[in-house]
Scaffold this active site. Structure first.
Site, PDB file in Angstrom:
ATOM      1  N   ARG A  54      51.087  69.010  80.590  1.00 17.98           N
ATOM      2  CA  ARG A  54      52.040  69.206  79.486  1.00 17.98           C
ATOM      3  C   ARG A  54      51.342  69.315  78.131  1.00 17.98           C
ATOM      4  O   ARG A  54      51.902  68.923  77.091  1.00 17.98           O
ATOM      5  CB  ARG A  54      53.059  68.056  79.434  1.00 17.98           C
ATOM      6  CG  ARG A  54      54.018  68.008  80.586  1.00 17.98           C
ATOM      7  CD  ARG A  54      54.883  69.248  80.688  1.00 17.98           C
ATOM      8  NE  ARG A  54      55.676  69.178  81.876  1.00 17.98           N
ATOM      9  CZ  ARG A  54      55.240  69.582  83.082  1.00 17.98           C
ATOM     10  NH1 ARG A  54      54.033  70.135  83.224  1.00 17.98           N
ATOM     11  NH2 ARG A  54      56.017  69.468  84.135  1.00 17.98           N
TER      12      ARG A  54
ATOM     13  N   SER B 135      63.582  67.438  80.712  1.00 17.85           N
ATOM     14  CA  SER B 135      63.048  66.060  80.769  1.00 17.85           C
ATOM     15  C   SER B 135      62.731  65.592  79.358  1.00 17.85           C
ATOM     16  O   SER B 135      62.019  66.284  78.631  1.00 17.85           O
ATOM     17  CB  SER B 135      61.762  66.024  81.588  1.00 17.85           C
ATOM     18  OG  SER B 135      62.029  66.457  82.889  1.00 17.85           O
TER      19      SER B 135
ATOM     20  N   GLU C  99      58.844  64.392  75.441  1.00 16.02           N
ATOM     21  CA  GLU C  99      58.303  65.723  75.743  1.00 16.02           C
ATOM     22  C   GLU C  99      58.746  66.760  74.686  1.00 16.02           C
ATOM     23  O   GLU C  99      57.928  67.571  74.241  1.00 16.02           O
ATOM     24  CB  GLU C  99      58.751  66.140  77.153  1.00 16.02           C
ATOM     25  CG  GLU C  99      58.016  67.364  77.651  1.00 16.02           C
ATOM     26  CD  GLU C  99      58.427  67.761  79.062  1.00 16.02           C
ATOM     27  OE1 GLU C  99      58.157  66.987  79.993  1.00 16.02           O
ATOM     28  OE2 GLU C  99      59.024  68.831  79.209  1.00 16.02           O
TER      29      GLU C  99
HETATM   30  C1  FAD Z   1      67.295  72.428  81.476  1.00 12.50           C
HETATM   31  C2  FAD Z   1      65.820  72.424  81.114  1.00 12.50           C
HETATM   32  C3  FAD Z   1      64.849  72.332  82.105  1.00 12.50           C
HETATM   33  C4  FAD Z   1      63.486  72.358  81.789  1.00 12.50           C
HETATM   34  N1  FAD Z   1      62.561  72.253  82.788  1.00 12.50           N
HETATM   35  C5  FAD Z   1      61.239  72.266  82.496  1.00 12.50           C
HETATM   36  C6  FAD Z   1      60.271  72.151  83.538  1.00 12.50           C
HETATM   37  O1  FAD Z   1      60.588  72.085  84.725  1.00 12.50           O
HETATM   38  N2  FAD Z   1      58.969  72.146  83.191  1.00 12.50           N
HETATM   39  C7  FAD Z   1      58.556  72.257  81.890  1.00 12.50           C
HETATM   40  O2  FAD Z   1      57.335  72.255  81.651  1.00 12.50           O
HETATM   41  N3  FAD Z   1      59.449  72.363  80.881  1.00 12.50           N
HETATM   42  C8  FAD Z   1      60.772  72.372  81.151  1.00 12.50           C
HETATM   43  N4  FAD Z   1      61.698  72.457  80.127  1.00 12.50           N
HETATM   44  C9  FAD Z   1      61.251  72.524  78.738  1.00 12.50           C
HETATM   45  C10 FAD Z   1      61.177  73.958  78.162  1.00 12.50           C
HETATM   46  O3  FAD Z   1      62.016  74.836  78.849  1.00 12.50           O
HETATM   47  C11 FAD Z   1      59.767  74.534  78.186  1.00 12.50           C
HETATM   48  O4  FAD Z   1      58.873  73.693  77.498  1.00 12.50           O
HETATM   49  C12 FAD Z   1      59.718  75.940  77.551  1.00 12.50           C
HETATM   50  O5  FAD Z   1      58.494  76.559  77.844  1.00 12.50           O
HETATM   51  C13 FAD Z   1      59.868  75.934  76.036  1.00 12.50           C
HETATM   52  O6  FAD Z   1      59.837  77.291  75.595  1.00 12.50           O
HETATM   53  P1  FAD Z   1      60.711  77.786  74.393  1.00 12.50           P
HETATM   54  O7  FAD Z   1      60.451  79.235  74.220  1.00 12.50           O
HETATM   55  O8  FAD Z   1      62.135  77.394  74.582  1.00 12.50           O
HETATM   56  O9  FAD Z   1      60.042  76.984  73.205  1.00 12.50           O
HETATM   57  P2  FAD Z   1      60.781  76.256  71.977  1.00 12.50           P
HETATM   58  O10 FAD Z   1      61.609  75.147  72.480  1.00 12.50           O
HETATM   59  O11 FAD Z   1      61.406  77.238  71.085  1.00 12.50           O
HETATM   60  O12 FAD Z   1      59.494  75.633  71.238  1.00 12.50           O
HETATM   61  C14 FAD Z   1      58.750  74.595  71.836  1.00 12.50           C
HETATM   62  C15 FAD Z   1      57.398  74.475  71.102  1.00 12.50           C
HETATM   63  O13 FAD Z   1      56.646  75.670  71.337  1.00 12.50           O
HETATM   64  C16 FAD Z   1      56.335  76.327  70.120  1.00 12.50           C
HETATM   65  N5  FAD Z   1      56.431  77.769  70.348  1.00 12.50           N
HETATM   66  C17 FAD Z   1      57.428  78.460  70.968  1.00 12.50           C
HETATM   67  N6  FAD Z   1      57.144  79.772  70.992  1.00 12.50           N
HETATM   68  C18 FAD Z   1      55.955  79.921  70.363  1.00 12.50           C
HETATM   69  C19 FAD Z   1      55.116  81.033  70.048  1.00 12.50           C
HETATM   70  N7  FAD Z   1      55.451  82.291  70.377  1.00 12.50           N
HETATM   71  N8  FAD Z   1      53.945  80.813  69.387  1.00 12.50           N
HETATM   72  C20 FAD Z   1      53.589  79.553  69.038  1.00 12.50           C
HETATM   73  N9  FAD Z   1      54.319  78.463  69.311  1.00 12.50           N
HETATM   74  C21 FAD Z   1      55.494  78.650  69.961  1.00 12.50           C
HETATM   75  C22 FAD Z   1      57.364  75.819  69.106  1.00 12.50           C
HETATM   76  O14 FAD Z   1      56.870  75.895  67.780  1.00 12.50           O
HETATM   77  C23 FAD Z   1      57.549  74.385  69.588  1.00 12.50           C
HETATM   78  O15 FAD Z   1      56.495  73.597  69.085  1.00 12.50           O
HETATM   79  C24 FAD Z   1      63.077  72.452  80.431  1.00 12.50           C
HETATM   80  C25 FAD Z   1      64.057  72.533  79.416  1.00 12.50           C
HETATM   81  C26 FAD Z   1      65.421  72.526  79.756  1.00 12.50           C
HETATM   82  C27 FAD Z   1      66.438  72.632  78.669  1.00 12.50           C
END
Ligand code: FAD
Length: 350
Positions: A167, A244, A345
């Site tokens: 992570r 999570s 997380e």
């Molecule tokens: C129902 C649910 C289930 C999930 N299951 C999992 C799982 O099984 N495993 C897991 O690892 N995670 C899980 N997650 C967490 C999440 O989906 C992941 O971490 C996902 O990759 C976040 O991506 P995002 O584009 O939504 O990022 P955001 O939430 O928009 O941002 C998260 C972080 O990443 C940074 N970021 C985003 N895009 C960029 C970019 N292009 N350049 C630089 N920084 C960036 C942001 O600044 C922030 O710091 C889950 C979430 C939910 C709601």
């Protein structure tokens, strides 16, 4: 590029809470990213990079600077092969992660099938080295194209340069805030077999004589995730979360032994799975449940999912302050009972 003001962030997150962005832009190309960064620099605005909003807890006061939503599209499957004969997929950071997984499976390429159903963008996946059911993106990322805010250059980071661990990567630790991820190149195995290492997945296919294919594995993962409230299903009240809320703690040998003894003294057995034991990781969900927070626990607008002990859920009209109060309560109780510090997380914004 359209500069907008006072844009609500709650609808752009899966938690669906928090305040507005003072300024907001959406960038669909590298040129627009460059313009947005230049604008933030000129106006001395603090920049927050938004992907799919699925790993965020936005403060009730919102973000006082500029929110830059990365919306670079495109899945290029014709990016060639690497030295090991793996197929390279060059994917825009703004693509939906699950759409890319589906695309890879239709192309009969293995390596991300167990990561089906994870919400968010492609650009979000390297940040916390997204993982589930025995796969992590670090196993398939060939390289990451970034905009480096230190010198305003576009550069390519190879897998090793990203510093992936559980992570974690340089993007959420040592170089936090420095890089904007533009594209990610994944190297997938053509005609590869699905990875079926996790107990939940094995159980799902129990009794089957033929080996499941990639598409069946994807469906199984999505099915299991839906059962746990870990798939975004419109109308499911357990989905308004950031997934999570706590990472599985990684303990030292001595801490692990202490925890095992504490469990034994209470007549409990610390759950042990090979995947957890290799790295002396313990299940955060187990610690939360065994500290008095049952499924469905909660007060008012905020609670624990009725399907998964690790998900804090917005039950409607919750504030970020409500979520933080429940987070503090859980952390405190787990520390008191088990002497383990749980780490959140999601990224807390603002
Ligand atoms: C129902 C649910 C289930 C999930 N299951 C999992 C799982 O099984 N495993 C897991 O690892 N995670 C899980 N997650 C967490 C999440 O989906 C992941 O971490 C996902 O990759 C976040 O991506 P995002 O584009 O939504 O990022 P955001 O939430 O928009 O941002 C998260 C972080 O990443 C940074 N970021 C985003 N895009 C960029 C970019 N292009 N350049 C630089 N920084 C960036 C942001 O600044 C922030 O710091 C889950 C979430 C939910 C709601």
């Amino acid at each position: 590029m359209l500069l907008q003001e006072n844009i609500p962030l709650a609808p752009l997150t899966t938690f669906r809470l928090g305040g507005p962005a003072r300024f907001f832009v959406e960038a669909k190309s590298i040129a627009e990213i460059e313009q947005a960064v230049a604008l933030a620099n000129t106006k001395s605005l603090e920049l927050f990079v938004l992907g799919g909003g699925s790993n965020l807890l936005v403060a009730d006061s919102g973000w006082p600077g500029l929110v830059l939503k990365v919306a670079i599209p495109g899945i290029d499957q014709h990016a060639g092969t690497n030295d090991e004969g793996k197929v390279l997929f060059d994917v825009g950071a703004g693509e939906s992660w699950d759409r890319f997984v589906s695309h890879a499976i239709v192309a009969h390429c293995a390596g991300v099938e167990c990561l089906s159903g994870i919400p968010g963008s492609v650009g979000g996946t390297p940040v916390q080295n997204v993982g589930a059911y025995g796969q992590e993106v670090s196993q398939t990322i060939e390289s990451v194209q970034v905009f480096d805010r230190k010198d305003n250059q576009v550069r390519e980071l190879c897998n090793e340069a990203c510093g992936f661990t559980y992570r974690s990567s340089i993007f959420n630790t040592t170089e936090r805030g420095r890089f904007i991820i533009l594209r990610v190149i994944y190297a997938l195995t053509p005609g590869g077999e699905p990875h079926l290492a996790y107990a939940d997945l094995k159980r799902h296919f129990e009794g089957r004589e033929t080996r499941p294919n990639l598409a069946e594995t994807r469906e199984a993962v999505r099915h299991i995730r839906a059962r746990k409230g870990m798939l975004i299903v419109p109308g499911d009240p357990d989905c308004q979360s950031a997934g999570s809320f706590f990472k599985n703690p990684v303990l030292s040998e001595a801490q692990h032994e202490d925890l095992r003894r504490r469990a034994e003294a209470k007549g409990l057995i610390l759950p042990s799975y090979p995947a957890l034991e290799q790295s002396r990781k313990v299940s955060a969900a187990w610690l939360v449940e065994k500290s008095g927070f049952a499924l469905g626990y909660g007060f008012g607008h905020v609670g624990i999912s009725s399907k998964h002990a690790l998900a804090i859920v917005n039950r409607g009209n919750a504030t970020a302050a409500d979520v933080l109060a429940l987070k503090d309560q859980i952390q405190q109780r787990v520390k008191e009972i088990w002497d383990v510090q749980l780490e959140p997380e999601p990224v807390i914004v603002g």
